[in-house]
Design a protein around this motif. Structure first.
Motif, PDB file in Angstrom:
ATOM      1  N   PHE A 201       0.824  -1.207   0.000  1.00 57.43           N
ATOM      2  CA  PHE A 201       0.000   0.000   0.000  1.00 57.43           C
ATOM      3  C   PHE A 201       0.860   1.259   0.000  1.00 57.43           C
TER       4      PHE A 201
ATOM      5  N   GLU B  85      -6.205   3.411   5.270  1.00 57.41           N
ATOM      6  CA  GLU B  85      -7.242   4.213   4.633  1.00 57.41           C
ATOM      7  C   GLU B  85      -6.655   5.481   4.022  1.00 57.41           C
TER       8      GLU B  85
ATOM      9  N   MET C 197      -4.891   4.333   0.801  1.00 55.01           N
ATOM     10  CA  MET C 197      -5.892   4.063  -0.230  1.00 55.01           C
ATOM     11  C   MET C 197      -6.427   5.363  -0.812  1.00 55.01           C
TER      12      MET C 197
ATOM     13  N   ILE D 155      -8.297   1.236  -7.558  1.00 61.03           N
ATOM     14  CA  ILE D 155      -8.167   0.099  -6.643  1.00 61.03           C
ATOM     15  C   ILE D 155      -9.196  -0.932  -7.067  1.00 61.03           C
TER      16      ILE D 155
END
Length: 120
Positions: free
Chosen positions: A23, A65, A68, A77
């Motif tokens: 990530f 989060e 993302m 995503i």
């Protein structure tokens, strides 16, 4: 301009450091201007569901989060369709901006001109 990056995260909280690294690399690439496509497979598929990324914790790591959100500012995503089906995840379960797609879409992306593919 940076070349496109397709990045697949194959693990979840059971391998927290590897998961977070994927990530982090995706968010850093997006911040640098790369066209990023982040794929969530295996246990990482759960992070496509609202609240799941918020439950993930790793000392000294940026919250998932936030990572993302950084990817979604300029990239995509995607949750693997087979991984989603095995976990009972459907499109209506996903957080805003996340989609479900399968191997054909993944293969098309990684075979694109100049694409860099990474798997975590």
């Amino acid at each position: 301009m940076a070349r496109p990056l397709v990045l697949k995260v194959t693990c979840g909280a059971e391998d927290a450091e590897r998961c977070n690294q994927g990530f982090t690399v995706a968010a850093a690439a997006a911040a640098s201007g790369a066209d990023v496509s982040l794929w969530l497979t295996g246990e990482a598929a759960w992070f496509g569901v609202p609240g799941r990324a918020e439950e993930f914790a790793l000392d000294l790591a940026t919250p998932l989060e936030a990572l993302m959100a950084a990817v979604l500012t300029s990239g995509t995503i995607t949750v693997c369709s087979q991984c989603a089906a095995r976990r009972g995840i459907v499109a209506d379960d996903l957080r805003e901006g996340v989609r479900i797609a399968g191997a054909a879409v993944f293969a098309e992306q990684v075979l694109g001109e100049g694409v860099q593919a990474l798997v975590y």
